[in-house]
Design a protein around this motif. Sequence first.
Motif, PDB file in Angstrom:
ATOM      1  N   ARG A  61      16.098  29.037  25.130  1.00  0.00           N
ATOM      2  CA  ARG A  61      16.255  30.361  24.512  1.00  0.00           C
ATOM      3  C   ARG A  61      17.639  30.549  23.905  1.00  0.00           C
ATOM      4  O   ARG A  61      17.802  31.310  22.960  1.00  0.00           O
ATOM      5  CB  ARG A  61      16.001  31.456  25.548  1.00  0.00           C
ATOM      6  CG  ARG A  61      14.572  31.489  26.079  1.00  0.00           C
ATOM      7  CD  ARG A  61      14.371  32.703  26.970  1.00  0.00           C
ATOM      8  NE  ARG A  61      15.080  32.582  28.241  1.00  0.00           N
ATOM      9  CZ  ARG A  61      15.596  33.596  28.915  1.00  0.00           C
ATOM     10  NH1 ARG A  61      15.523  34.835  28.420  1.00  0.00           N
ATOM     11  NH2 ARG A  61      16.199  33.409  30.073  1.00  0.00           N
ATOM     12  N   LEU A  62      18.642  29.873  24.461  1.00  0.00           N
ATOM     13  CA  LEU A  62      20.014  30.002  23.980  1.00  0.00           C
ATOM     14  C   LEU A  62      20.589  28.623  23.708  1.00  0.00           C
ATOM     15  O   LEU A  62      20.590  27.752  24.584  1.00  0.00           O
ATOM     16  CB  LEU A  62      20.891  30.715  25.011  1.00  0.00           C
ATOM     17  CG  LEU A  62      22.403  30.703  24.757  1.00  0.00           C
ATOM     18  CD1 LEU A  62      22.746  31.451  23.467  1.00  0.00           C
ATOM     19  CD2 LEU A  62      23.170  31.299  25.942  1.00  0.00           C
ATOM     20  N   LEU A 301      21.660  37.531  27.387  1.00  0.00           N
ATOM     21  CA  LEU A 301      20.312  36.963  27.292  1.00  0.00           C
ATOM     22  C   LEU A 301      19.414  37.558  28.359  1.00  0.00           C
ATOM     23  O   LEU A 301      18.276  37.964  28.087  1.00  0.00           O
ATOM     24  CB  LEU A 301      20.395  35.436  27.439  1.00  0.00           C
ATOM     25  CG  LEU A 301      19.097  34.662  27.228  1.00  0.00           C
ATOM     26  CD1 LEU A 301      18.670  34.707  25.768  1.00  0.00           C
ATOM     27  CD2 LEU A 301      19.286  33.211  27.689  1.00  0.00           C
ATOM     28  N   LEU A 307      23.140  38.806  21.250  1.00  0.00           N
ATOM     29  CA  LEU A 307      24.095  37.775  21.667  1.00  0.00           C
ATOM     30  C   LEU A 307      25.317  37.782  20.774  1.00  0.00           C
ATOM     31  O   LEU A 307      25.269  38.211  19.617  1.00  0.00           O
ATOM     32  CB  LEU A 307      23.407  36.412  21.614  1.00  0.00           C
ATOM     33  CG  LEU A 307      22.166  36.251  22.491  1.00  0.00           C
ATOM     34  CD1 LEU A 307      21.573  34.858  22.328  1.00  0.00           C
ATOM     35  CD2 LEU A 307      22.499  36.503  23.955  1.00  0.00           C
TER      36      LEU A 307
END
Length: 312
Positions: A61-62, A301, A307
């Motif tokens: 996801r990041l 997150l 972000l």
Amino acid sequence: MKILLPDTMPLDPALPEGWEAVEVDARAPIPAAHHDAEAIVLWGPSRSHLESAARDLTGVRLVQSLSAGVENIVAAGFRDGAVVTTGAGLHSLTVAEHTVGLVLALLRSLPASLAAQSRHEWDRSIGGLQPLNPPERLNSLVGAEVLIWGFGQIGQTVAPVLAGLGAHVRGVARSAGERSGFEVIAEADVAAALPATDVLIDILPATGSTAHAIDAAVLDALPDRAVVVNVGRGATVDQAALREALVAGTIGGAALDVTDPEPLPQDDPLWDAPRLIITPHSAGGKPVGADDRIAENLRRLDAGEELLHPAG
């Protein structure tokens, strides 16, 4: 939840509850046991490592880069749900420091002084009584006209240092205005500003529109005593044109911390250009505040917040 940290620098972020950190080899594909990672930090990854991250981390996801430029990471093709975030701001102090060092080295004739020292020669053309910034040679920032092309965080960190040493500093961005108290001119107005520019600092990213932004026409428009410093990306400078200008004496000097390609081949004629300083991409390489950036983006997150410094 798992975050993968590179072994290319020591990292110890304060992780939110529920996260565990695993250090992986940034020069090798990611082991299958860690393909379940939901976040990864990239710093100096090899091609195989980056390709593996994009291909194998199907639930990531990041994607936190510690470099300001993320062109290669975005191009790697991470899954649609992954957010790539940049290291913007992590290099502002160190790159600004290096930039100022290069500018002063050129203006204060440090390479010529070192050469004279190697000959055991007291070069009176460099020292002693000297006029301030004579028409033929810039020798001080006092009263110098500085143009910073690419006026992001690094440029805005450099600007007050140079201004504090007596320079008049302006930035260049897509649109005109004011940033951090400094005048910013639009890119469309650069050509008109060049004839009065003593120091041109390039902090441009590498994009299709910035390729060879500093070309023969830009160099020809600068005064013969002007110096050019590139701490952005090598592709933004036409290196053949730069070498020709240095050999012809139509610019006063140049300093490059980045080249195209990197490393610069040993037989490249640029190495032997006069009045040129080349440093091996050493302005950055030392992200300041990396742990805090990683921890904050993980917190965001988890909280579903925007972000810090997403790419693009």
